[in-house]
Enzyme design. Structure first.
Site, PDB file in Angstrom:
ATOM      1  N   ARG A  13     139.457 177.123   0.697  1.00  0.00           N
ATOM      2  CA  ARG A  13     138.425 176.312   1.367  1.00  0.00           C
ATOM      3  C   ARG A  13     137.407 177.213   2.100  1.00  0.00           C
ATOM      4  O   ARG A  13     136.298 177.417   1.646  1.00  0.00           O
ATOM      5  CB  ARG A  13     139.092 175.327   2.352  1.00  0.00           C
ATOM      6  CG  ARG A  13     138.152 174.216   2.835  1.00  0.00           C
ATOM      7  CD  ARG A  13     137.194 174.606   3.940  1.00  0.00           C
ATOM      8  NE  ARG A  13     137.865 175.128   5.139  1.00  0.00           N
ATOM      9  CZ  ARG A  13     137.202 175.668   6.150  1.00  0.00           C
ATOM     10  NH1 ARG A  13     135.892 175.769   6.127  1.00  0.00           N
ATOM     11  NH2 ARG A  13     137.858 176.153   7.197  1.00  0.00           N
ATOM     12  N   HIS A 207     141.758 182.538  14.231  1.00  0.00           N
ATOM     13  CA  HIS A 207     141.024 182.492  12.946  1.00  0.00           C
ATOM     14  C   HIS A 207     139.858 183.481  13.051  1.00  0.00           C
ATOM     15  O   HIS A 207     138.881 183.217  13.748  1.00  0.00           O
ATOM     16  CB  HIS A 207     140.535 181.047  12.758  1.00  0.00           C
ATOM     17  CG  HIS A 207     139.680 180.804  11.557  1.00  0.00           C
ATOM     18  ND1 HIS A 207     140.063 179.956  10.538  1.00  0.00           N
ATOM     19  CD2 HIS A 207     138.450 181.251  11.207  1.00  0.00           C
ATOM     20  CE1 HIS A 207     139.106 179.894   9.626  1.00  0.00           C
ATOM     21  NE2 HIS A 207     138.112 180.677  10.011  1.00  0.00           N
ATOM     22  N   CYS A 240     130.539 181.465   6.362  1.00  0.00           N
ATOM     23  CA  CYS A 240     130.302 180.029   6.563  1.00  0.00           C
ATOM     24  C   CYS A 240     128.853 179.705   6.232  1.00  0.00           C
ATOM     25  O   CYS A 240     127.944 180.383   6.703  1.00  0.00           O
ATOM     26  CB  CYS A 240     130.631 179.641   8.008  1.00  0.00           C
ATOM     27  SG  CYS A 240     130.293 177.906   8.352  1.00  0.00           S
TER      28      CYS A 240
HETATM   29  P1  HMG Z   1     125.244 163.867   8.604  1.00  0.00           P
HETATM   30  O1  HMG Z   1     124.083 164.182   7.783  1.00  0.00           O
HETATM   31  O2  HMG Z   1     125.133 164.017  10.059  1.00  0.00           O
HETATM   32  O3  HMG Z   1     125.847 162.459   8.392  1.00  0.00           O
HETATM   33  O4  HMG Z   1     126.467 164.701   8.042  1.00  0.00           O
HETATM   34  P2  HMG Z   1     125.395 161.220   7.655  1.00  0.00           P
HETATM   35  O5  HMG Z   1     126.487 160.288   7.991  1.00  0.00           O
HETATM   36  O6  HMG Z   1     123.998 160.879   8.010  1.00  0.00           O
HETATM   37  O7  HMG Z   1     125.474 161.572   6.098  1.00  0.00           O
HETATM   38  C1  HMG Z   1     124.493 162.283   5.381  1.00  0.00           C
HETATM   39  C2  HMG Z   1     124.823 162.228   3.895  1.00  0.00           C
HETATM   40  O8  HMG Z   1     126.092 162.832   3.641  1.00  0.00           O
HETATM   41  C3  HMG Z   1     124.950 160.812   3.372  1.00  0.00           C
HETATM   42  O9  HMG Z   1     124.570 160.827   2.022  1.00  0.00           O
HETATM   43  C4  HMG Z   1     126.426 160.546   3.479  1.00  0.00           C
HETATM   44  O10 HMG Z   1     126.853 159.550   2.588  1.00  0.00           O
HETATM   45  C5  HMG Z   1     127.000 161.874   3.084  1.00  0.00           C
HETATM   46  P3  HMG Z   1     123.130 160.311   1.543  1.00  0.00           P
HETATM   47  O11 HMG Z   1     123.064 158.918   2.080  1.00  0.00           O
HETATM   48  O12 HMG Z   1     122.131 161.224   2.189  1.00  0.00           O
HETATM   49  O13 HMG Z   1     123.213 160.412   0.068  1.00  0.00           O
HETATM   50  N1  HMG Z   1     128.313 162.109   3.666  1.00  0.00           N
HETATM   51  C6  HMG Z   1     129.406 162.443   2.960  1.00  0.00           C
HETATM   52  N2  HMG Z   1     129.607 162.621   1.646  1.00  0.00           N
HETATM   53  C7  HMG Z   1     130.853 162.961   1.259  1.00  0.00           C
HETATM   54  N3  HMG Z   1     131.885 163.152   2.124  1.00  0.00           N
HETATM   55  C8  HMG Z   1     131.707 162.966   3.439  1.00  0.00           C
HETATM   56  C9  HMG Z   1     130.430 162.601   3.901  1.00  0.00           C
HETATM   57  N4  HMG Z   1     129.934 162.357   5.120  1.00  0.00           N
HETATM   58  C10 HMG Z   1     128.640 162.055   4.967  1.00  0.00           C
HETATM   59  N5  HMG Z   1     132.713 163.148   4.269  1.00  0.00           N
HETATM   60  C11 HMG Z   1     128.613 165.728   8.020  1.00  0.00           C
HETATM   61  C12 HMG Z   1     127.646 164.856   8.756  1.00  0.00           C
HETATM   62  C13 HMG Z   1     129.607 166.319   8.971  1.00  0.00           C
HETATM   63  C14 HMG Z   1     129.313 164.882   6.992  1.00  0.00           C
HETATM   64  C15 HMG Z   1     127.852 166.816   7.316  1.00  0.00           C
HETATM   65  O14 HMG Z   1     127.149 167.509   8.288  1.00  0.00           O
HETATM   66  C16 HMG Z   1     128.753 167.754   6.578  1.00  0.00           C
HETATM   67  O15 HMG Z   1     129.455 167.426   5.617  1.00  0.00           O
HETATM   68  N6  HMG Z   1     128.755 169.011   6.988  1.00  0.00           N
HETATM   69  C17 HMG Z   1     129.541 170.016   6.340  1.00  0.00           C
HETATM   70  C18 HMG Z   1     130.111 170.871   7.351  1.00  0.00           C
HETATM   71  C19 HMG Z   1     131.031 171.906   6.711  1.00  0.00           C
HETATM   72  O16 HMG Z   1     131.775 171.637   5.788  1.00  0.00           O
HETATM   73  N7  HMG Z   1     130.941 173.125   7.238  1.00  0.00           N
HETATM   74  C20 HMG Z   1     131.757 174.195   6.823  1.00  0.00           C
HETATM   75  C21 HMG Z   1     133.155 174.056   7.367  1.00  0.00           C
HETATM   76  S1  HMG Z   1     133.339 174.486   9.091  1.00  0.00           S
HETATM   77  C22 HMG Z   1     133.746 176.144   9.068  1.00  0.00           C
HETATM   78  O17 HMG Z   1     133.685 176.751   8.053  1.00  0.00           O
HETATM   79  C23 HMG Z   1     134.250 176.775  10.319  1.00  0.00           C
HETATM   80  C24 HMG Z   1     135.758 176.908  10.307  1.00  0.00           C
HETATM   81  O18 HMG Z   1     136.198 177.646   9.182  1.00  0.00           O
HETATM   82  C25 HMG Z   1     136.233 177.602  11.584  1.00  0.00           C
HETATM   83  C26 HMG Z   1     135.593 178.935  11.850  1.00  0.00           C
HETATM   84  O19 HMG Z   1     135.383 179.760  10.945  1.00  0.00           O
HETATM   85  O20 HMG Z   1     135.359 179.159  13.037  1.00  0.00           O
HETATM   86  C27 HMG Z   1     136.432 175.551  10.259  1.00  0.00           C
HETATM   87 MG    MG Z   2     136.101 180.133   9.118  1.00  0.00          MG
END
Ligand code: HMG
Ligand code: MG
Length: 288
Positions: A13, A207, A240
């Site tokens: 992931r 992490h 990321c």
């Molecule tokens: P948003 O734009 O604020 O929310 O996204 P929204 O509700 O307005 O949705 C926008 C669009 O996304 C819509 O589609 C929704 O249907 C769709 P449209 O109408 O434009 O066609 N949508 C989804 N589709 C599929 N699955 C879902 C979903 N939710 C909304 N679950 C949201 C909010 C959080 C969903 C968005 O910002 C998002 O997915 N972000 C991705 C964040 C991510 O994955 N980041 C990387 C992981 S975090 C990381 O790596 C750090 C970590 O490793 C720790 C570290 O390293 O410190 C964990």
């Molecule tokens: Mg990370």
């Protein structure tokens, strides 16, 4: 002293999410199997996030639907109820843990989740409730525990406050992320110490990303504080998409080598792990 350390393999992931080239379900499953073959018993396999935001995770539902029956805790990242519904739609899935994520800094919260820290926690409350109803584990990621790519240094008190809210909301464990790998051991230690005022060390993971080559030193200060869970990615995969400058995750093979050398037991077979690392690097570099 407890000499058993649990490794949470996040390569499939966190490791792959930043890869621009699409990696198909069979390739992801091969990597996941190789990790399990190496003795890794807790593996994050995908994310039910927006495919527009993170295209590489778009096939996560198919990956989950085809997970093998093995003695592994399979985990997936879920940002909201929409993601939860995506998981629920998979009949008889084997996922045992949901990971939710918030940021300790406002800038990263806006960039990664499109909302403030408080809003992100609000949004997670129904998700956590639902996960509890399903009798699954909930893991809470706190990102940017020392530095934010947008806001700069992050105060330990801020990390503790967010951690406290996640534990209060029902998380079983926390993972503290130095998302951009800028943390020094002193500052990681201060952040961890602050979190240990609100959570037991047995429930807290470290992490680390290896941007500045200090990930292992950061693991060492966490071990000193009593932490016994660490996240890492085979082959050092990662970065990321919403954290400019974030390099790869700490490589699982580096972490395991270090832990074994320091006398800790991980249950991981280093020879088998090298095979998984080779596979991971092949996926990253596009030859497989
Ligand atoms: P948003 O734009 O604020 O929310 O996204 P929204 O509700 O307005 O949705 C926008 C669009 O996304 C819509 O589609 C929704 O249907 C769709 P449209 O109408 O434009 O066609 N949508 C989804 N589709 C599929 N699955 C879902 C979903 N939710 C909304 N679950 C949201 C909010 C959080 C969903 C968005 O910002 C998002 O997915 N972000 C991705 C964040 C991510 O994955 N980041 C990387 C992981 S975090 C990381 O790596 C750090 C970590 O490793 C720790 C570290 O390293 O410190 C964990
Ligand atoms: Mg990370």
């Amino acid at each position: 002293m407890d000499d058993r350390v649990e490794i949470v393999e996040v390569g499939p992931r966190d490791g792959l999410q930043n890869e621009a080239r699409p990696i198909d379900v069979a390739q992801k499953l091969a990597l996941i199997e190789a990790c399990a073959d190496a003795g890794l018993r807790h593996i994050e396999v995908g994310a039910f996030v927006s495919p527009k935001w993170v295209p590489q995770m778009a096939n996560s539902a198919e990956v989950v639907a085809r997970l093998p029956k093995r003695d592994v805790l399979w985990s997936v990242l879920v940002p909201n109820m929409r993601g939860m519904a995506g998981l629920d739609a998979i009949e008889d899935h084997l996922v045992g843990e949901i990971a939710v994520f918030v940021s300790a800094s406002e800038g990263f919260s806006r960039s990664n989740l499109n909302c403030s820290i408080d809003e992100s926690i609000e949004r997670l409350l129904p998700v956590i409730d639902q996960v509890k109803n399903r009798k699954l584990n909930v893991r809470g990621y706190v990102s940017c525990i020392t530095d934010c790519p947008f806001d700069g240094p992050v105060a330990p008190s801020q990390v503790a406050q967010v951690s406290d809210k996640l534990m209060g909301a029902g998380c079983d464990s926390l993972s503290l992320g130095d998302t951009i790998g800028k943390g020094t051991p002193e500052r990681v230690d201060a952040a961890v110490a602050a979190v240990l005022d609100v959570a037991e060390p047995s429930r807290v993971a470290g992490h680390f990303h290896d941007t500045n080559g200090r990930a292992i030193e950061n693991v060492a200060v966490c071990l000193e504080r009593g932490l016994r869970i660490f996240d890492s990615a085979v082959g050092g995969l990662g970065g990321c998409p919403y954290a400019p400058g974030a390099a790869g995750n700490l490589a699982t093979e580096t972490l395991v080598g270090y832990l074994h050398g320091a006398g800790f037991d991980t249950g991981v077979d280093e020879t088998a792990l090298m095979k998984a690392a080779k596979l991971a690097k092949g996926l990253r570099d596009g030859h497989h």
